[in-house]
Design a protein around this motif. Structure first.
Motif, PDB file in Angstrom:
ATOM      1  N   THR A   1       0.840  -1.195   0.000  1.00 25.70           N
ATOM      2  CA  THR A   1       0.000   0.000   0.000  1.00 25.70           C
ATOM      3  C   THR A   1       0.874   1.243   0.000  1.00 25.70           C
ATOM      4  N   ARG A   2       0.570   2.157  -0.880  1.00 28.44           N
ATOM      5  CA  ARG A   2       1.356   3.372  -1.011  1.00 28.44           C
ATOM      6  C   ARG A   2       0.685   4.517  -0.266  1.00 28.44           C
ATOM      7  N   PHE A   3       1.496   5.434   0.255  1.00 22.06           N
ATOM      8  CA  PHE A   3       0.957   6.638   0.868  1.00 22.06           C
ATOM      9  C   PHE A   3       0.413   7.572  -0.218  1.00 22.06           C
ATOM     10  N   ILE A   4       1.277   7.876  -1.188  1.00 15.71           N
ATOM     11  CA  ILE A   4       0.925   8.858  -2.210  1.00 15.71           C
ATOM     12  C   ILE A   4       0.272   8.131  -3.375  1.00 15.71           C
ATOM     13  N   ASN A   5      -0.989   7.812  -3.216  1.00 15.17           N
ATOM     14  CA  ASN A   5      -1.710   7.064  -4.245  1.00 15.17           C
ATOM     15  C   ASN A   5      -2.727   7.996  -4.895  1.00 15.17           C
ATOM     16  N   THR A   6      -2.383   8.481  -6.082  1.00 21.69           N
ATOM     17  CA  THR A   6      -3.264   9.417  -6.770  1.00 21.69           C
ATOM     18  C   THR A   6      -4.270   8.709  -7.665  1.00 21.69           C
ATOM     19  N   GLU A   7      -4.163   7.382  -7.743  1.00 16.69           N
ATOM     20  CA  GLU A   7      -5.087   6.642  -8.585  1.00 16.69           C
ATOM     21  C   GLU A   7      -6.447   6.514  -7.901  1.00 16.69           C
ATOM     22  N   LEU A   8      -7.502   6.724  -8.674  1.00 16.34           N
ATOM     23  CA  LEU A   8      -8.840   6.523  -8.135  1.00 16.34           C
ATOM     24  C   LEU A   8      -9.175   5.039  -8.066  1.00 16.34           C
ATOM     25  N   MET A   9      -8.490   4.233  -8.897  1.00 17.49           N
ATOM     26  CA  MET A   9      -8.771   2.806  -8.912  1.00 17.49           C
ATOM     27  C   MET A   9      -7.574   2.077  -9.507  1.00 17.49           C
ATOM     28  N   GLN A  10      -7.318   0.866  -9.032  1.00 18.88           N
ATOM     29  CA  GLN A  10      -6.298   0.003  -9.609  1.00 18.88           C
ATOM     30  C   GLN A  10      -6.966  -1.159 -10.333  1.00 18.88           C
ATOM     31  N   ILE A  11      -6.305  -1.645 -11.371  1.00 14.72           N
ATOM     32  CA  ILE A  11      -6.789  -2.824 -12.087  1.00 14.72           C
ATOM     33  C   ILE A  11      -5.852  -3.984 -11.767  1.00 14.72           C
ATOM     34  N   HIS A  12      -6.363  -4.976 -11.040  1.00 16.60           N
ATOM     35  CA  HIS A  12      -5.592  -6.167 -10.705  1.00 16.60           C
ATOM     36  C   HIS A  12      -5.789  -7.203 -11.819  1.00 16.60           C
ATOM     37  N   CYS A  13      -4.696  -7.864 -12.182  1.00 20.56           N
ATOM     38  CA  CYS A  13      -4.745  -8.829 -13.291  1.00 20.56           C
ATOM     39  C   CYS A  13      -4.219 -10.179 -12.815  1.00 20.56           C
ATOM     40  N   VAL A  14      -5.120 -11.107 -12.572  1.00 20.11           N
ATOM     41  CA  VAL A  14      -4.762 -12.456 -12.115  1.00 20.11           C
ATOM     42  C   VAL A  14      -4.628 -13.373 -13.315  1.00 20.11           C
ATOM     43  N   ALA A  15      -3.548 -14.113 -13.353  1.00 18.45           N
ATOM     44  CA  ALA A  15      -3.354 -15.105 -14.410  1.00 18.45           C
ATOM     45  C   ALA A  15      -3.361 -16.497 -13.794  1.00 18.45           C
ATOM     46  N   VAL A  16      -4.304 -17.320 -14.190  1.00 19.93           N
ATOM     47  CA  VAL A  16      -4.328 -18.718 -13.750  1.00 19.93           C
ATOM     48  C   VAL A  16      -3.363 -19.471 -14.673  1.00 19.93           C
ATOM     49  N   CYS A  17      -2.192 -19.804 -14.150  1.00 19.00           N
ATOM     50  CA  CYS A  17      -1.127 -20.409 -14.960  1.00 19.00           C
ATOM     51  C   CYS A  17      -1.299 -21.928 -14.990  1.00 19.00           C
ATOM     52  N   PHE A  18      -1.204 -22.499 -16.185  1.00 18.16           N
ATOM     53  CA  PHE A  18      -1.492 -23.932 -16.314  1.00 18.16           C
ATOM     54  C   PHE A  18      -0.551 -24.612 -17.305  1.00 18.16           C
ATOM     55  N   LYS A  19      -0.494 -25.935 -17.168  1.00 13.53           N
ATOM     56  CA  LYS A  19       0.176 -26.806 -18.144  1.00 13.53           C
ATOM     57  C   LYS A  19      -0.867 -27.785 -18.657  1.00 13.53           C
ATOM     58  N   LYS A  20      -0.952 -27.918 -19.981  1.00  4.48           N
ATOM     59  CA  LYS A  20      -1.884 -28.857 -20.587  1.00  4.48           C
ATOM     60  C   LYS A  20      -1.107 -29.813 -21.472  1.00  4.48           C
ATOM     61  N   GLU A  21      -1.161 -31.090 -21.109  1.00 10.02           N
ATOM     62  CA  GLU A  21      -0.463 -32.122 -21.872  1.00 10.02           C
ATOM     63  C   GLU A  21      -1.479 -33.198 -22.233  1.00 10.02           C
ATOM     64  N   GLY A  22      -2.047 -33.072 -23.418  1.00 13.85           N
ATOM     65  CA  GLY A  22      -3.125 -33.963 -23.814  1.00 13.85           C
ATOM     66  C   GLY A  22      -4.354 -33.696 -22.970  1.00 13.85           C
ATOM     67  N   GLU A  23      -4.844 -34.718 -22.287  1.00 13.93           N
ATOM     68  CA  GLU A  23      -6.002 -34.568 -21.421  1.00 13.93           C
ATOM     69  C   GLU A  23      -5.634 -34.153 -19.993  1.00 13.93           C
ATOM     70  N   LYS A  24      -4.324 -34.185 -19.717  1.00 12.52           N
ATOM     71  CA  LYS A  24      -3.872 -33.858 -18.362  1.00 12.52           C
ATOM     72  C   LYS A  24      -3.691 -32.345 -18.213  1.00 12.52           C
ATOM     73  N   ILE A  25      -4.322 -31.769 -17.176  1.00 12.86           N
ATOM     74  CA  ILE A  25      -4.238 -30.330 -16.901  1.00 12.86           C
ATOM     75  C   ILE A  25      -3.836 -30.140 -15.444  1.00 12.86           C
ATOM     76  N   LYS A  26      -2.887 -29.257 -15.240  1.00 12.01           N
ATOM     77  CA  LYS A  26      -2.528 -28.893 -13.861  1.00 12.01           C
ATOM     78  C   LYS A  26      -2.347 -27.375 -13.782  1.00 12.01           C
ATOM     79  N   ILE A  27      -2.804 -26.823 -12.660  1.00 14.26           N
ATOM     80  CA  ILE A  27      -2.791 -25.369 -12.449  1.00 14.26           C
ATOM     81  C   ILE A  27      -1.862 -25.041 -11.281  1.00 14.26           C
ATOM     82  N   LEU A  28      -1.113 -23.983 -11.440  1.00 16.17           N
ATOM     83  CA  LEU A  28      -0.179 -23.558 -10.401  1.00 16.17           C
ATOM     84  C   LEU A  28      -0.886 -22.627  -9.409  1.00 16.17           C
ATOM     85  N   VAL A  29      -0.795 -22.962  -8.129  1.00 19.95           N
ATOM     86  CA  VAL A  29      -1.372 -22.104  -7.084  1.00 19.95           C
ATOM     87  C   VAL A  29      -0.262 -21.715  -6.125  1.00 19.95           C
ATOM     88  N   ALA A  30      -0.423 -20.558  -5.478  1.00 21.69           N
ATOM     89  CA  ALA A  30       0.625 -20.009  -4.609  1.00 21.69           C
ATOM     90  C   ALA A  30       0.051 -19.653  -3.247  1.00 21.69           C
TER      91      ALA A  30
END
Length: 508
Positions: free
Chosen positions: A337-366
């Protein structure tokens, strides 16, 4: 008479009953939050008035460029720092402190920025942007001087709130609007005033530190050798107008990049320094045993910084204050969190990162680090924040590379001319939990991103943002609530939606 007494007692009881509620309301106010220890530092342009007189036309462009270069250099060298304001020919920056070793490093970098910028000024690098400024380059007399100080700052939000009057905050940060949509940010307090007072007792190519800052970095051997007590002065309104140490910071190693060798403090003086500077005349006089004019007769108060700092700590009864600063730094949490925040709004961008190998899918979570301000220890997918000068896809790639050391390719909408990630969901999040007004909400988008190449979660190194990462497969969805007790909102729904969409994507 009895009736009047009864009414009086009822009135008193009513006031007593209201006290817990008042206390509860005060505790919920943002001013009740723990203060942040903030490092303030300023760069003041030396000889600017004379330079403006000599170069009546064009000086504004030169000074403007100099301030831009300082902002760029500070931004590169001291991440998460913010520019508070420019006052005349002085630029003031701030940064929250989370560690005492970090504090020493910041002070060192500030000094190096000053040294390198002065060198570039003397070489004339700031005048190469326009051939018409060759004369201004020849007439260049500009330089820098620097000051740095510490303050424990409580963010009180809107100063108009009556609850703030109940707070016992040494220094406060407030924000208010001068007109609709235009915020003004202000720091107020005794330690803030001290910084402006000491800044008047530094000179060309020198950096002055407040007592509190000097005391903390003196606990580290490497920084102690950089401290030099010049003299003692009475500063108006500081320590009841009692003597205050004028402490300069000088790091000989900072000159290696400029002169290819270290430059010791006394070797940095010109031969006529005592004729040019009253402060440095005092510096020499204070070290001569036969000088009776010294305001302090104990030579150790000039020649032994650690002894002097500890003596001042005791005599000025500052032990409790310094212990509180150290405790606040020790307990500080990672906070973007910033003190000097002149932005009225921030845009957060979440990327669900995945590996797809044929029918097998796995997603990375943190798993978020326990030191985070929001959702401590919760499982999530990572997050980037959109900026005005980069595409969303580019920013996501950069931040995920930085946070997870992972290379990803956001899934883009190829049917459009402007190719940006395809949103799979939208969400909103409280803009600033410190203000806790519940009304200002940032917006977010959730997208998909393919992981390029091999990636092993076991190779991930914990950092200030995340404790660890791991894969999750679709077969684990039924046990999500059991295996992931702490998670961000809509974690399970996001996983389900992501697996569903990933199955429709072609294998790459």
């Amino acid at each position: 008479m009895v009736e009047r007494k009864r009414e009086a007692l009822q009135s008193i009881q009513s006031k007593i009953d209201s006290l817990p509620k008042e206390k509860e309301r005060t505790e919920e106010h943002p001013a009740s939050r723990k203060p942040d220890v903030v490092l303030f530092f300023s760069f003041d342009i030396v000889n600017s008035t004379a330079y403006k007189t000599i170069n009546y036309y064009g000086w504004a462009q030169v000074l403007n460029l100099l301030f831009k270069e300082l902002r760029r250099e500070v931004g590169n060298q001291i991440k998460s720092s913010e520019m508070w304001r420019v006052l005349g020919d002085e630029a003031i920056f701030i940064i929250k402190i989370r560690d005492e070793d970090e504090l020493c490093e910041y002070v060192s970098r500030i000094f190096r920025i000053m040294v390198s910028t002065i060198h570039r000024l003397k070489k004339g690098d700031f005048f190469n942007f326009n051939q018409n400024f060759n004369m201004m380059k020849l007439q260049n007399i500009l330089s820098l001087k620097t000051a740095a100080w510490l303050a424990a700052v409580t963010d009180v939000g809107d100063i108009e709130s009556e609850d703030i009057l109940l707070e016992n905050a040494d220094n406060i940060f407030e924000r208010y609007q001068s007109q609709e949509g235009h915020d003004i940010f202000e720091f107020l307090g005794n330690d803030i005033d001290t910084g402006f007072r000491i800044a008047r007792h530094t000179e060309d190519g020198r950096m002055i530190l407040s007592y509190e800052l000097a005391y903390l970095i003196a606990q580290k051997t490497g920084s102690l050798s950089c401290l030099h007590i010049i003299t003692y002065r009475r500063l108006k309104g500081i320590w009841n107008d009692k003597l205050y140490p004028v402490i300069w910071y000088h790091d000989p190693k900072a000159y290696c990049d400029v002169y290819k060798k270290e430059l010791e403090f006394q070797n940095s003086f010109t031969f006529d320094v005592c004729d040019e500077s009253d402060l440095l005349k005092e510096y020499y006089d204070n070290r001569e045993s036969n000088k009776d004019e010294k305001i302090i007769r104990d030579v150790g108060m000039y020649t032994n910084p650690l002894y002097a700092l500890n003596k001042i700590l005791q005599d000025r009864e500052l032990t409790e204050k310094m212990e509180r600063l150290q405790q606040l730094i020790k307990e500080a949490t990672y906070d973007q969190t910033r003190f000097i925040n002149t932005e009225l709004m921030q845009i957060h961008c979440v990327a669900v990162c995945f590996k797809k190998e044929g029918e097998k899918i796995k997603i990375l979570v943190a798993k978020r680090a326990d030191g985070r301000e929001k959702h401590k220890g919760a499982w999530e997918f990572g997050c980037a924040k959109a900026v005005i000068d980069k595409s969303i896809a580019q920013k996501i790639k950069e931040e995920y590379q930085q946070d997870f050391n992972i290379e990803i390719a956001p899934v883009l909408d190829d049917t459009r001319e402007i190719k940006e990630p395809i949103p799979i969901a939208l969400y909103q999040i409280e803009h600033n939990s410190q203000l806790s007004d519940g009304e200002k909400m940032d917006k977010g988008i959730i997208t998909l991103a393919r992981i390029i190449g091999d990636y092993e979660p076991k190779d991930f190194k914990a950092n200030d943002k995340h404790e660890k990462v791991q894969w999750i497969t679709e077969s684990e969805l039924p046990d999500i609530n059991k295996n992931y007790l702490s998670k961000v909102p809509d974690f399970e729904q996001t996983l389900k939606q992501a697996f569903k969409m990933i199955r429709t994507l072609p294998c790459v």
